[in-house]
Every structure is written in C-alpha cells, then in structure tokens.
Design a protein around this motif. Structure first.
Motif, mmCIF file in Angstrom:
data_model
loop_
_atom_site.group_PDB
_atom_site.id
_atom_site.type_symbol
_atom_site.label_atom_id
_atom_site.label_comp_id
_atom_site.label_asym_id
_atom_site.label_seq_id
_atom_site.Cartn_x
_atom_site.Cartn_y
_atom_site.Cartn_z
ATOM 1 N N HIS A 278 0.857 -1.204 0.000
ATOM 2 C CA HIS A 278 0.000 0.000 0.000
ATOM 3 C C HIS A 278 0.881 1.237 0.000
ATOM 4 N N PRO A 279 1.598 1.514 -1.080
ATOM 5 C CA PRO A 279 2.494 2.680 -1.077
ATOM 6 C C PRO A 279 1.704 3.982 -0.958
ATOM 7 N N PRO A 280 2.310 4.988 -0.319
ATOM 8 C CA PRO A 280 1.602 6.253 -0.133
ATOM 9 C C PRO A 280 1.481 7.033 -1.448
ATOM 10 N N ALA A 281 0.587 7.993 -1.464
ATOM 11 C CA ALA A 281 0.498 8.893 -2.622
ATOM 12 C C ALA A 281 1.709 9.826 -2.579
ATOM 13 N N GLY A 282 1.987 10.483 -3.680
ATOM 14 C CA GLY A 282 3.087 11.458 -3.709
ATOM 15 C C GLY A 282 4.437 10.783 -3.682
ATOM 16 N N CYS A 283 5.452 11.515 -3.213
ATOM 17 C CA CYS A 283 6.799 10.948 -3.123
ATOM 18 C C CYS A 283 6.829 9.917 -1.998
ATOM 19 N N ARG A 284 7.381 8.756 -2.291
ATOM 20 C CA ARG A 284 7.356 7.679 -1.293
ATOM 21 C C ARG A 284 8.248 7.969 -0.093
ATOM 22 N N PHE A 285 9.153 8.917 -0.241
ATOM 23 C CA PHE A 285 10.066 9.256 0.861
ATOM 24 C C PHE A 285 9.523 10.415 1.691
ATOM 25 N N ASP A 299 2.026 14.749 -5.057
ATOM 26 C CA ASP A 299 2.570 14.665 -6.418
ATOM 27 C C ASP A 299 3.719 13.670 -6.473
ATOM 28 N N ASP A 300 3.592 12.641 -7.276
ATOM 29 C CA ASP A 300 4.632 11.625 -7.370
ATOM 30 C C ASP A 300 5.721 12.131 -8.336
ATOM 31 N N HIS A 312 22.836 12.759 -14.887
ATOM 32 C CA HIS A 312 22.502 12.618 -13.474
ATOM 33 C C HIS A 312 21.015 12.919 -13.331
ATOM 34 N N PHE A 313 20.255 11.931 -12.833
ATOM 35 C CA PHE A 313 18.807 12.076 -12.762
ATOM 36 C C PHE A 313 18.345 11.865 -11.326
ATOM 37 N N ALA A 314 17.299 12.595 -10.925
ATOM 38 C CA ALA A 314 16.732 12.402 -9.595
ATOM 39 C C ALA A 314 15.223 12.580 -9.657
ATOM 40 N N ALA A 315 14.518 11.819 -8.799
ATOM 41 C CA ALA A 315 13.060 11.942 -8.728
ATOM 42 C C ALA A 315 12.714 12.711 -7.463
ATOM 43 N N CYS A 316 12.783 14.028 -7.554
ATOM 44 C CA CYS A 316 12.545 14.863 -6.378
ATOM 45 C C CYS A 316 12.059 16.236 -6.828
ATOM 46 N N HIS A 317 10.990 16.729 -6.194
ATOM 47 C CA HIS A 317 10.463 18.044 -6.571
ATOM 48 C C HIS A 317 11.432 19.171 -6.248
ATOM 49 N N LEU A 318 12.293 18.946 -5.245
ATOM 50 C CA LEU A 318 13.286 19.983 -4.907
ATOM 51 C C LEU A 318 14.233 20.219 -6.073
ATOM 52 N N VAL A 319 14.576 19.136 -6.758
ATOM 53 C CA VAL A 319 15.484 19.253 -7.903
ATOM 54 C C VAL A 319 14.757 19.949 -9.045
ATOM 55 N N GLY A 320 13.495 19.576 -9.227
ATOM 56 C CA GLY A 320 12.695 20.222 -10.270
ATOM 57 C C GLY A 320 12.523 21.707 -9.992
ATOM 58 N N ALA A 321 12.409 22.049 -8.680
ATOM 59 C CA ALA A 321 12.132 23.423 -8.299
ATOM 60 C C ALA A 321 13.246 24.389 -8.710
#
Ligand SMILES: Nc1ncnc2c1ncn2[C@@H]1O[C@H](COP(=O)(O)OP(=O)(O)OP(=O)(O)O)[C@@H](O)[C@H]1O
Ligand SMILES: [Mg+2]
Length: 323
Positions: A278-285, A299-300, A312-321
């Motif tokens: 049952h993974p959470p919505a949004g970022c799993r961390f 938001d995932d 270099h790739f990352a799945a994080c909104h901070l990086v997108g920001a």
C-alpha cells in the motif's frame, strides 16, 4: 550499446507487495554499475527478475528486458540455461554459505564448468580451475580444500571464481561483502574492481553501502521503496566535492560516513520505508524527508535530469524546483 536493458520493470509478490515498481536499468559492456538502497527496497528482487529466478507466485512485467539481444521476458528455459553462467552469472546474497560442504571447492567449480560447457576436456577444466583460483587470489593448491577449510573472505573469493567459471559478460553480485569484516570487505571489493577491469567484465553490484559503491562503480542507481530515485555517474553523485541530488541519497550517505569527510557520527534515517503493498500517494520518501515541499505528499515525482549535469537524474520536486 546496452548489454542489459530494462524498461519499466515491475514485480509483484503474492499479497500484492510491489517490490519493484517501474524501474529502468542499463548496463553496458565492461561497465560496473552499483545499486544501493535500504533493506527491503527491492534490490534483490530486481536482480532475481533479470535472471528470471523469481520465486513462484511473483509476477514480473516489463516493457523491455533484454540481455545481449535476448528478450529475457520470453526466452524459454533452454535459452536461459545457455545464457546463465556462460554470459550472465550471479553471486547471490549470502551465497558463500551455499557451497556444498561435502565437495571440495575445486570439484564444485569443475562441476559448474562441465555442466555448462560439456564439450571442454578434463585437462582444460583443471587448468581453468587453477587459473580462476589464482585470479581471485587463492593458491591453486587450495582447490582440494573443503568449504569449511576456507575463511569467510576466501569462501567469497571462491564464490567469485565460481561466478567467473564460464567467462560471463555480466556478473550480478548481490551484497558480495556483507558478511565480511571491514578489512576483508575492502580486499574483496578491490578484487572485484580489478577483475572487472582485467577481464572487461560488466558488473551489477548491489550493496546497502553507498560509499563502497562510489569507489567501485562507474555509475550508481539508488532505490527507495521499489523505485529508482537517483542515478548517474558515481563521480557526479558521490565524489567528495559533490552532493547527491535526492534527499534520500544524502541521508543514506550519512549512514556510512566517508573516510575523507571528517564526519564523526553515523546518522540513521528516522522512520521506516512504506508498506509496498500500500504505497503512499506522492513521493514515497516524503514522510521521512526533512526537506519536503507541500506538493510532495500528493505529487509523485518522476526522474528528471539534474540541472547542469549530463547524465545525473533524480526523482525529487526539490530538484525540479531549481530547474
Ligand atoms: N518471496 C517473497 N514473497 C513476498 N514478498 C517478498 C519476497 N521476497 C521479498 N519480498 C518483499 O519484497 C520487498 C523487497 O525485497 P528485496 O529482498 O528485493 O529487498 P532488498 O532491497 O534486496 O533488501 P535487502 O537489502 O534486505 O537484501 C520487501 O518488502 C520484501 O519483504
Ligand atoms: Mg537483498
């Protein structure tokens, strides 16, 4: 060109645990790739899926999963037998305890060679075993030893010799040094990197310890809760003058202080990974992240390129920001 190419791989165990969820992974010929992440994040499951060794009841699905041009999702058992050992071999987690206690090390390596290369004559097999043992730093005379006569480090060396027995193109090593003391661990890792360079081997090395991977690997991928959350050149992500882009990778690094960092204490990551059924919505961390933004709970984040870095790739909104 990729030797191993995996696109959008998911693996679900009985009970709905999605241990791997939409993972892409590439390993090119001669390249050493590291896969890191906390216990239970799906590293071994990913390796088992690639080798088509998942337990009954586990279901794997991928858009693509190819090794040296062979489609691993559809290849029949006979085709897999031709691939395993000869082209792709595995050193399993805890495998050094997997030797048969009543057979000598030499006999076990000989048997592996004969099973997969029946055409090879006895003399050549004996020569190959001696050569393999020498390559992994064991005197060839020890081929007559039984597993209990070898130290933990030597057993792990013998396991590596076994994995190399049929001269594969890719070796997947799952936690190859976890059960060893720190000094022996360092020697085995040095051996692995040396062999990869000397034999032009590609390797996928799985470890909890990111600092180990940073020294050993050309590229690294970091998994969290079934996903890859950061990947790139080891140098770019982990060298002493750069920082990982994902908060999880940064926290994971704090768990294993770098010798050159001057960091005095080890900082664990509070909380625990989510339930993969049952993974959470949004970022799993997000519930463990001290840097989270309001949108992280809903938001995932997808993997996207870190600004200013080539691969270099990352799945994080901070990086997108800051992109
Ligand atoms: N045979 C199985 N049946 C059901 N669930 C499983 C099975 N094997 C693993 N899992 C679950 O899948 C998830 C991922 O497990 P996996 O062993 O791949 O993690 P890992 O990253 O290799 O962990 P570790 O670092 O402890 O080896 C975990 O939640 C685990 O409980
Ligand atoms: Mg594992």
């Amino acid at each position: 060109m990729s030797l191993l190419s995996v696109r959008n791989l998911s693996v679900t165990y009985r009970g709905g645990v999605r241990a791997v969820d939409g993972v892409d992974l590439d390993v090119t010929a001669g390249e050493v790739v590291g896969l890191a992440g906390e216990s239970g994040c799906g590293k071994s499951t990913l390796a088992l899926a690639v080798a088509r060794l998942l337990p009954a009841g586990a279901v794997a699905a991928a858009d693509e999963m190819t090794f040296a041009g062979t489609d691993l999702s559809t290849v029949a058992e006979a085709g897999l037998r031709a691939l395993r050992w000869r082209r792709l071999s595995l050193v399993f987690q805890g495998a050094m305890n997997g030797f048969n206690p009543v057979m000598t090390i030499g006999d076990q390596i000989r048997e592996a060679i004969r099973a997969h290369e029946p055409e090879i004559d006895r003399k050549a097999v004996r020569r190959r075993v001696a050569e393999l043992l020498t390559q992994v730093g064991i005197a060839s005379g020890r081929a007559a030893d039984y597993p209990h006569q070898l130290s933990g480090g030597m057993k792990q060396r013998a396991m590596i010799a076994m994995a190399l027995a049929c001269r594969p193109d890719l070796v997947i090593a799952d936690e190859p040094t976890t059960a060893l003391d720190v000094m022996t661990q360092a020697q085995i890792l040095e051996l692995i990197r040396g062999l990869a360079d000397e034999l032009g081997l590609a390797m996928l090395i799985i470890s909890h310890d990111l600092t180990v991977l940073s020294e050993l690997c050309d590229r690294v991928a970091v998994m969290y809760a079934g996903r890859i959350v950061e990947r790139g050149n080891a140098e770019e992500i982990l060298s002493s003058n750069s920082e990982p882009a994902h908060p999880y990778t940064r926290r994971l690094l704090d768990c294993y202080p770098r010798l050159d960092s001057g960091q005095a204490s080890i900082n664990g990551i509070p909380g625990s990974p989510p339930d993969l059924a049952h993974p959470p919505a949004g970022c799993r961390f997000n519930d463990r992240c001290v840097e989270k933004l309001p949108r992280c709970a809903s938001d995932d984040p997808a993997l996207h390129r870190v600004p200013g870095a080539a691969a270099h790739f990352a799945a994080c909104h901070l990086v997108g920001a800051c992109a």
